[in-house]
Design a protein around this motif. Structure first.
Motif, PDB file in Angstrom:
ATOM      1  N   SER A  82     -12.432-115.217  74.181  1.00  0.00           N
ATOM      2  CA  SER A  82     -12.328-113.693  73.815  1.00  0.00           C
ATOM      3  C   SER A  82     -13.967-113.500  73.466  1.00  0.00           C
ATOM      4  N   SER A  83     -14.420-114.294  72.960  1.00  0.00           N
ATOM      5  CA  SER A  83     -15.939-114.131  72.592  1.00  0.00           C
ATOM      6  C   SER A  83     -16.925-114.080  73.540  1.00  0.00           C
ATOM      7  N   LEU A  84     -16.497-114.260  74.788  1.00  0.00           N
ATOM      8  CA  LEU A  84     -17.673-114.704  75.806  1.00  0.00           C
ATOM      9  C   LEU A  84     -17.392-113.798  77.050  1.00  0.00           C
ATOM     10  N   PRO A  85     -18.225-113.524  77.745  1.00  0.00           N
ATOM     11  CA  PRO A  85     -18.053-112.767  79.031  1.00  0.00           C
ATOM     12  C   PRO A  85     -17.525-114.119  80.176  1.00  0.00           C
ATOM     13  N   VAL A  86     -16.954-113.729  81.096  1.00  0.00           N
ATOM     14  CA  VAL A  86     -16.233-114.753  81.991  1.00  0.00           C
ATOM     15  C   VAL A  86     -17.337-115.612  82.640  1.00  0.00           C
ATOM     16  N   GLN A  87     -18.602-115.501  82.897  1.00  0.00           N
ATOM     17  CA  GLN A  87     -19.379-116.051  83.525  1.00  0.00           C
ATOM     18  C   GLN A  87     -20.139-116.909  82.515  1.00  0.00           C
ATOM     19  N   ALA A  88     -19.847-116.722  81.233  1.00  0.00           N
ATOM     20  CA  ALA A  88     -20.338-117.821  80.064  1.00  0.00           C
ATOM     21  C   ALA A  88     -18.993-118.939  79.793  1.00  0.00           C
ATOM     22  N   PHE A  89     -18.144-118.802  80.522  1.00  0.00           N
ATOM     23  CA  PHE A  89     -16.886-119.838  80.297  1.00  0.00           C
ATOM     24  C   PHE A  89     -17.244-121.003  80.057  1.00  0.00           C
ATOM     25  N   VAL A  90     -18.263-121.507  81.126  1.00  0.00           N
ATOM     26  CA  VAL A  90     -18.535-122.845  81.148  1.00  0.00           C
ATOM     27  C   VAL A  90     -19.002-123.332  79.993  1.00  0.00           C
ATOM     28  N   ASN A  91     -19.663-122.594  79.180  1.00  0.00           N
ATOM     29  CA  ASN A  91     -20.283-123.027  77.901  1.00  0.00           C
ATOM     30  C   ASN A  91     -19.257-123.705  77.021  1.00  0.00           C
ATOM     31  N   LEU A  92     -18.102-122.877  77.120  1.00  0.00           N
ATOM     32  CA  LEU A  92     -17.050-123.431  76.097  1.00  0.00           C
ATOM     33  C   LEU A  92     -16.296-124.611  76.911  1.00  0.00           C
ATOM     34  N   PHE A  93     -16.096-124.530  77.910  1.00  0.00           N
ATOM     35  CA  PHE A  93     -15.522-125.769  78.786  1.00  0.00           C
ATOM     36  C   PHE A  93     -16.307-127.134  78.510  1.00  0.00           C
ATOM     37  N   GLU A  94     -17.706-127.031  78.370  1.00  0.00           N
ATOM     38  CA  GLU A  94     -18.482-128.081  78.136  1.00  0.00           C
ATOM     39  C   GLU A  94     -18.435-128.365  76.772  1.00  0.00           C
ATOM     40  N   ALA A  95     -18.346-127.484  75.891  1.00  0.00           N
ATOM     41  CA  ALA A  95     -18.388-127.669  74.262  1.00  0.00           C
ATOM     42  C   ALA A  95     -17.122-128.319  73.945  1.00  0.00           C
ATOM     43  N   PHE A  96     -15.930-127.989  74.787  1.00  0.00           N
ATOM     44  CA  PHE A  96     -14.940-128.579  74.034  1.00  0.00           C
ATOM     45  C   PHE A  96     -14.633-130.239  74.903  1.00  0.00           C
ATOM     46  N   GLU A  97     -15.332-130.381  75.647  1.00  0.00           N
ATOM     47  CA  GLU A  97     -15.325-131.839  75.957  1.00  0.00           C
ATOM     48  C   GLU A  97     -16.096-132.601  74.975  1.00  0.00           C
ATOM     49  N   SER A  98     -16.844-132.154  74.197  1.00  0.00           N
ATOM     50  CA  SER A  98     -17.529-132.692  73.017  1.00  0.00           C
ATOM     51  C   SER A  98     -16.496-133.092  71.872  1.00  0.00           C
ATOM     52  N   LEU A  99     -15.337-132.622  71.999  1.00  0.00           N
ATOM     53  CA  LEU A  99     -14.370-133.043  71.097  1.00  0.00           C
ATOM     54  C   LEU A  99     -13.580-134.189  71.114  1.00  0.00           C
ATOM     55  N   GLU A 100     -13.753-134.819  72.343  1.00  0.00           N
ATOM     56  CA  GLU A 100     -13.220-136.088  72.635  1.00  0.00           C
ATOM     57  C   GLU A 100     -13.280-137.090  71.390  1.00  0.00           C
ATOM     58  N   PRO A 101     -14.288-137.378  70.753  1.00  0.00           N
ATOM     59  CA  PRO A 101     -14.289-138.603  69.854  1.00  0.00           C
ATOM     60  C   PRO A 101     -13.627-137.912  68.430  1.00  0.00           C
ATOM     61  N   ALA A 102     -13.531-136.696  68.110  1.00  0.00           N
ATOM     62  CA  ALA A 102     -12.634-136.401  66.876  1.00  0.00           C
ATOM     63  C   ALA A 102     -11.210-136.444  67.367  1.00  0.00           C
ATOM     64  N   PHE A 103     -10.912-136.058  68.488  1.00  0.00           N
ATOM     65  CA  PHE A 103      -9.450-136.019  68.907  1.00  0.00           C
ATOM     66  C   PHE A 103      -9.057-137.471  69.018  1.00  0.00           C
ATOM     67  N   ASP A 104      -9.945-138.404  69.417  1.00  0.00           N
ATOM     68  CA  ASP A 104      -9.510-139.841  69.698  1.00  0.00           C
ATOM     69  C   ASP A 104      -9.516-140.358  68.340  1.00  0.00           C
ATOM     70  N   ALA A 105     -10.163-139.997  67.356  1.00  0.00           N
ATOM     71  CA  ALA A 105      -9.986-140.550  66.055  1.00  0.00           C
ATOM     72  C   ALA A 105      -8.646-140.002  65.254  1.00  0.00           C
ATOM     73  N   TYR A 106      -8.344-138.765  65.591  1.00  0.00           N
ATOM     74  CA  TYR A 106      -6.969-138.060  65.316  1.00  0.00           C
ATOM     75  C   TYR A 106      -5.875-139.019  65.686  1.00  0.00           C
ATOM     76  N   ILE A 107      -5.785-139.382  67.099  1.00  0.00           N
ATOM     77  CA  ILE A 107      -4.652-139.857  67.836  1.00  0.00           C
ATOM     78  C   ILE A 107      -4.579-141.104  67.247  1.00  0.00           C
ATOM     79  N   SER A 108      -5.953-142.121  67.209  1.00  0.00           N
ATOM     80  CA  SER A 108      -5.839-143.471  66.656  1.00  0.00           C
ATOM     81  C   SER A 108      -5.045-143.444  65.228  1.00  0.00           C
TER      82      SER A 108
END
Length: 486
Positions: A82-108
């Motif tokens: 909601s804070s981005l124009p459609v053409q900038a969604f890829v920035n958020l896609f990539e940013a959420f990939e960076s959450l993998e280590p934190a999500f891994d720690a949570y599931i662990s």
């Protein structure tokens, strides 16, 4: 000593309004089916706050993953689409990939709580845009499912397009069409049914690179849940199953439609009171979704067309392309005194910003929905028995319209896209608007036949969750059994 067993479902949506709505709907279903299970919604801090506010009636836990938008080139505080124009969604896609280590720690941490006397069965249900969570689940021995908030047909076509990127196989005859071997049911796609990103020829393009990383994760999940109904999308579901090679079970559990919004905002009540003054099935509802808009010339032409037809309307209106979609709407973007004339003649209402869409669609005066055909809007319209005038703008919306028009005959396409103003304005000439509205909402044998087909779809969607063997209810139970939750 006997071992006790507890169940923990972790829900991880991608941060978009429609995606959040879908996951809250899943949470409601799971709470009914698994009253004793722990349900946790996971996202970043701002999204967790939004989800918490939207789910006060549910017994849910929340977990916020650490996230600093500025570290990913995002504006301060930007954690959702909601804070981005459609053409900038890829920035958020990539940013959420960076959450993998934190999500891994949570599931662990969840898995490590197992003891000799207490076992925890953990299942991750993740949005398709965070399908990388499948790798985390695999590492920790958890069940995993991908939830597709879009329809099956549109998803299958979209998947096939990205699998062929870059270098889509356009016709050598230069007629602007292409055919994809993966989805022969579709026939030819025209260039106007593709987003601009599909014309990129560079494999290193960020959006192409993202989908190339994402798609393989989808093949590594234990299940795919789709917000659709088997009887409504048999062709599309067969396409999705084929794309997955028959190795991943696909369960349609829709329609997941938001509950009726409860609101006391005066403007919303005004809209509903105005609808009370209109004849049954006479009003055209117009909305392009929460994050879409059209070109200034398209907006001007559509307004002029509405005025020339004289058909009553409710138009959820936002600034056109080139302006801040969340900003103030200016009268100069419409014909002079357009709104004043509409109100004076009791012919139309303009709604700025948010509108109570479900309440509008459920109102007896609403007879048609001019929509961008995002999947949530499609299901909300058809679940309320309202036929659709399609104006797809991006993503899989073009293919949703194809399915609705060709397989069910419950939608007529009015226009297509919002990238080339000149071409698309021609598509919304007043004469075409009048013709399409007569087809969808008129008093002709053709429009009557469309209303009968819409009623058939409405019945199909409703029966999917019937107590006595509805297909979606059955699919949900089969899924829960397969992932050891039931």
């Amino acid at each position: 000593m006997a071992t006790t067993r507890s169940r923990h479902v972790v829900l991880f949506p991608f941060p978009g309004q429609g995606h959040h709505a879908g996951f809250l709907a899943i949470a409601r279903l799971l709470r009914l089916e698994l009253p004793d299970a722990t349900l946790t919604l996971v996202s970043t801090t701002r999204n967790v706050a939004a989800l918490r506010a939207s789910s006060k009636s549910l017994s849910l836990n929340f977990h916020a993953l650490p996230f600093v938008p500025s570290e990913h080139g995002l504006p301060d505080g930007c954690e959702s689409c909601s804070s981005l124009p459609v053409q900038a969604f890829v920035n958020l896609f990539e940013a959420f990939e960076s959450l993998e280590p934190a999500f891994d720690a949570y599931i662990s941490g969840l898995v490590s709580r197992k003891t000799s006397t207490a076992a925890v069965d953990v299942c991750v249900i993740a949005d398709g845009f965070v399908a990388w969570t499948a790798s985390v689940a695999r590492r920790h021995g958890c069940a995993h499912a991908v939830f597709l908030s879009c329809g099956a047909f549109g998803t299958a076509v979209y998947h096939a397009l990205w699998k062929n990127m870059p270098g889509l196989p356009f016709s050598s005859s230069d007629d602007g069409t292409l055919r994809l071997a993966e989805v022969p049911e579709v026939g030819a796609l025209h260039r106007s049914q593709l987003m601009p990103c599909f014309f990129e020829k560079d494999a290193s393009n960020r959006r192409t690179a993202f989908y190339r990383r994402l798609i393989p994760h989808g093949y590594g999940t234990d299940a795919v849940l789709v917000n659709t109904v088997q009887e409504f999308e048999p062709t599309g579901l067969a396409m999705v199953r084929r794309a997955l090679g028959g190795k991943v079970p696909v369960w349609p559990i829709g329609p997941l439609v938001r509950g009726q919004e409860s609101t006391s905002v005066a403007d919303d009540d005004d809209v509903l009171r105005w609808l009370d003054t209109q004849r049954p099935a006479s009003v055209l509802y117009i909305s392009f979704g929460s994050q879409n808009t059209i070109q200034p010339k398209q907006m001007m032409e559509l307004a002029a067309a509405l005025e020339s037809t004289g058909r009553p309307f409710v138009w959820v209106i936002r600034p056109p392309i080139g302006f801040d979609i969340a900003g103030e709407f200016r009268d100069e973007w419409l014909p002079k005194r357009f709104e004043a004339r509409a109100r004076a003649s009791n012919r139309g209402v303009l709604v700025r910003g948010w509108a109570p869409q479900l309440r509008i669609l459920a109102h007896g005066a609403t007879g048609g929905f001019l929509s961008h055909c995002g999947w949530n809007s499609v299901l909300e319209s058809l679940s309320n028995g309202v036929p659709i005038v399609g104006w797809p703008l991006g993503a899989e919306q073009f293919y949703n319209v194809m399915m609705l028009a060709e397989e069910w005959g419950v939608c007529v396409e009015l226009a297509r896209g919002n990238n080339n103003a000149e071409t698309s304005v021609d598509a919304v000439q007043r004469s075409k608007v009048a013709k399409v509205l007569e087809t969808v909402m008129g008093d002709t044998p053709e429009s009557a036949a469309m209303r009968r087909r819409v009623a058939e779809v409405q019945k199909t969607l409703k029966s999917a969750w019937a107590e006595d063997g509805g297909s979606s209810r059955t699919a949900m139970h089969e899924f829960l059994t397969a992932v050891r939750l039931q």
